[in-house]
Design an enzyme around this catalytic site. Structure first.
Site, PDB file in Angstrom:
ATOM      1  N   LYS A   1       0.865  -1.186   0.000  1.00 33.78           N
ATOM      2  CA  LYS A   1       0.000   0.000   0.000  1.00 33.78           C
ATOM      3  C   LYS A   1       0.890   1.221   0.000  1.00 33.78           C
ATOM      4  O   LYS A   1       2.022   1.173   0.493  1.00 33.78           O
ATOM      5  CB  LYS A   1      -0.868   0.013   1.265  1.00 33.78           C
ATOM      6  CG  LYS A   1      -2.116   0.826   1.122  1.00 33.78           C
ATOM      7  CD  LYS A   1      -3.226  -0.022   0.537  1.00 33.78           C
ATOM      8  CE  LYS A   1      -4.502   0.741   0.355  1.00 33.78           C
ATOM      9  NZ  LYS A   1      -5.621  -0.181   0.086  1.00 33.78           N
TER      10      LYS A   1
ATOM     11  N   ASP B   1      -7.135   4.335  -4.159  1.00 31.79           N
ATOM     12  CA  ASP B   1      -7.759   4.199  -2.839  1.00 31.79           C
ATOM     13  C   ASP B   1      -8.368   5.589  -2.571  1.00 31.79           C
ATOM     14  O   ASP B   1      -8.587   6.348  -3.527  1.00 31.79           O
ATOM     15  CB  ASP B   1      -6.709   3.794  -1.780  1.00 31.79           C
ATOM     16  CG  ASP B   1      -7.337   3.271  -0.490  1.00 31.79           C
ATOM     17  OD1 ASP B   1      -7.719   2.096  -0.438  1.00 31.79           O
ATOM     18  OD2 ASP B   1      -7.463   4.045   0.490  1.00 31.79           O
TER      19      ASP B   1
HETATM   20  N1  GLU Z   1      -7.508   0.222  -2.544  1.00 34.93           N
HETATM   21  C1  GLU Z   1      -8.273  -0.960  -2.842  1.00 34.93           C
HETATM   22  C2  GLU Z   1      -8.272  -1.890  -1.644  1.00 34.93           C
HETATM   23  O1  GLU Z   1      -8.278  -1.428  -0.525  1.00 34.93           O
HETATM   24  C3  GLU Z   1      -7.880  -1.609  -4.156  1.00 34.93           C
HETATM   25  C4  GLU Z   1      -6.453  -1.979  -4.310  1.00 34.93           C
HETATM   26  C5  GLU Z   1      -6.093  -2.487  -5.715  1.00 34.93           C
HETATM   27  O2  GLU Z   1      -6.932  -2.537  -6.579  1.00 34.93           O
HETATM   28  O3  GLU Z   1      -4.914  -2.816  -5.866  1.00 34.93           O
HETATM   29  O4  GLU Z   1      -8.280  -3.078  -1.743  1.00 34.93           O
END
Ligand code: GLU
Length: 449
Positions: A122, A162
């Site tokens: 992340k 996100d």
């Molecule tokens: N931010 C999204 C999550 O919390 C998607 C992440 C992604 O698609 O890599 O899973």
């Protein structure tokens, strides 16, 4: 186990959200460690709570007035046992190393539940996009990628969106990556359809949450039709959660943003939802504007001094928290249950504080934790990566069908894992155990690296 938690608290005392996420997982995987002495010998817990790599960097950029600003950029590469690091980027003033580490930690188990080959990561920045022009957002994204590009790649680390990072930001980030690397590859997901994106990716998190809720309801012979639902948030997840609830015959009464929430007793229908999309996605305005067009609805301004969130005090059957972490405390949870809520399905990551989770689990309501319920977003990101590798596009119906299958499968995995350890109906335990076992087995197969 207590030792591990106290060690991470001692090491990084200020990382409250990370401690919270670790504590929740470790508590529920206790029986797995008791059954597998090898896991303890190999210090798997100690290894999963330590990121493989943490990147922090300076992001200098210039605003429209020529003023220079400096933000902090992050990418936490948590675990690559089952695939390249995968997870979104968050641009929000609250972003800190603690927030990114908690999100990366959750992402590891979430991604593992999808059954696709994605590790967990992340990233993000404390940059606040609110009120910034397109040109400012572009310059920020370019400055951010000017450092991030050297750490990511389609087989290394694949970021996505996100909070605060949507289609516009992914476009600017991708453009800069392509320029610096001279490579057109699937290094980001959530791309526009015209240049490598996948159909259904924008809808995937919200649709997936509702598919998961429908599966939970089916275990009690029930369905969404006719149910009154509270939805928080008004971004991508909240919008498509609302859309799918409406398609399944449910009613949505609320939506919110960081300034406040709206309550529409008559229900938010497709037309009203389109208006919300226009306010939020095109005008980049506030949810309070909803009441200008629909004056029968009430707007309640957020009050930071209040010890509870009034959105959760309305009578309803189901709740879909889709705003942000820790938006439901124990008092909110208690009120919800007393007011008839018997299903909580999380679109946001960790929206329920630990004391709220306790209420839901003790009261035996249907409680779908984010790492299982909202995994549809990253799952379709995985499908976007697959399509990019093949240089092909799947039709809408095919991606949606795969998403539904994946959500069904995640639901069954949670049910089976919780039952295997004598905790029937506990989706928190089921999701954590199943996600954890997968990742840990892969780590053990690959030796001490
Ligand atoms: N931010 C999204 C999550 O919390 C998607 C992440 C992604 O698609 O890599 O899973």
């Amino acid at each position: 186990m207590e030792q591990i938690v106290s060690r991470i608290v001692q090491r990084d005392p200020e990382q409250k959200e990370f401690h919270q996420a670790v504590h929740e997982v470790l508590e529920t995987v206790r029986p797995v460690l008791e059954r597998n002495p090898e896991f303890r010998k190999q210090a798997v817990l100690e290894r999963v709570v330590e990121p493989e790599r943490v990147l922090m960097f300076r992001v200098p950029w210039m605003d429209d007035q020529g003023q220079v600003h400096v933000n902090r950029g992050f990418r936490v590469e948590m675990n690559s046992a089952i695939g390249p690091y995968k997870g979104g980027l968050r641009f929000h003033p609250s972003v800190s190393l603690s927030i990114i580490k908690f999100l990366a930690f959750e992402q590891v188990f979430k991604n593992s539940l999808t059954t696709l080959h994605m590790g967990g990561g992340k990233g993000g920045s404390d940059f606040d996009p609110k009120g910034r022009s397109d040109a400012e957002v572009m310059r920020f994204c370019q400055a951010f990628m000017a450092e991030l590009f050297r750490h990511i790649g389609p087989n290394t680390d694949v970021p996505a969106g996100d909070i605060g990072v949507g289609g516009r930001e992914i476009g600017y980030l991708f453009g800069m990556y392509k320029k610096l690397r001279n490579e057109f590859t699937g290094v980001l997901t959530g791309k526009s359809l015209a240049w490598g994106g996948s159909l259904i990716r924008p809808e995937a998190t919200g649709y997936g949450v509702v598919y998961f809720a429908a599966e939970m309801l089916a275990t009690r012979g029930d369905r969404l039709e006719g149910k009154n639902c509270l939805v928080s948030g008004s971004g991508n997840v909240a919008q498509f959660t609302t859309e799918k609830i409406l398609e399944m015959g449910g009613r949505v009464l609320t939506l919110s943003d960081s300034s406040g929430y709206i309550f529409d007793e008559e229900g938010i229908d497709h037309e009203k939802l389109n208006h919300v999309k226009e306010i939020k996605n095109i005008r980049r305005g506030r949810i309070r504007e909803y009441c200008q067009r629909y004056p029968a609805a009430v707007y309640v301004e957020a009050d930071p001094d209040l010890e509870y969130n009034p959105l959760w005090t309305h009578r309803a059957d189901c709740a879909f928290p889709s705003a942000t972490q820790n938006e439901i405390n124990a008092r909110d949870a208690q009120t919800m249950v007393e007011n008839g809520v018997f299903l909580v399905c999380e679109g946001a990551n960790m929206p329920s504080a630990p004391s709220a989770v306790e209420v839901f689990v003790e009261q035996k309501i249907l409680y779908g934790p984010g790492k299982a319920a909202n995994a549809g977003g990253v799952a379709v990101s995985g499908l976007e990566m697959a399509q990019n590798s093949m240089r092909l596009n799947w039709p809408r119906a095919e991606v949606d069908e795969r998403l539904q299958q994946i959500m069904k499968c995640i639901h069954k995995t949670c049910v089976d894992a919780s039952a295997e350890y004598g905790m029937e109906g506990n989706y928190v335990a089921g999701a954590n155990i199943a996600g954890f076992v997968n990742v840990v087995n892969a780590m053990l197969d690959q030796g001490l690296v």
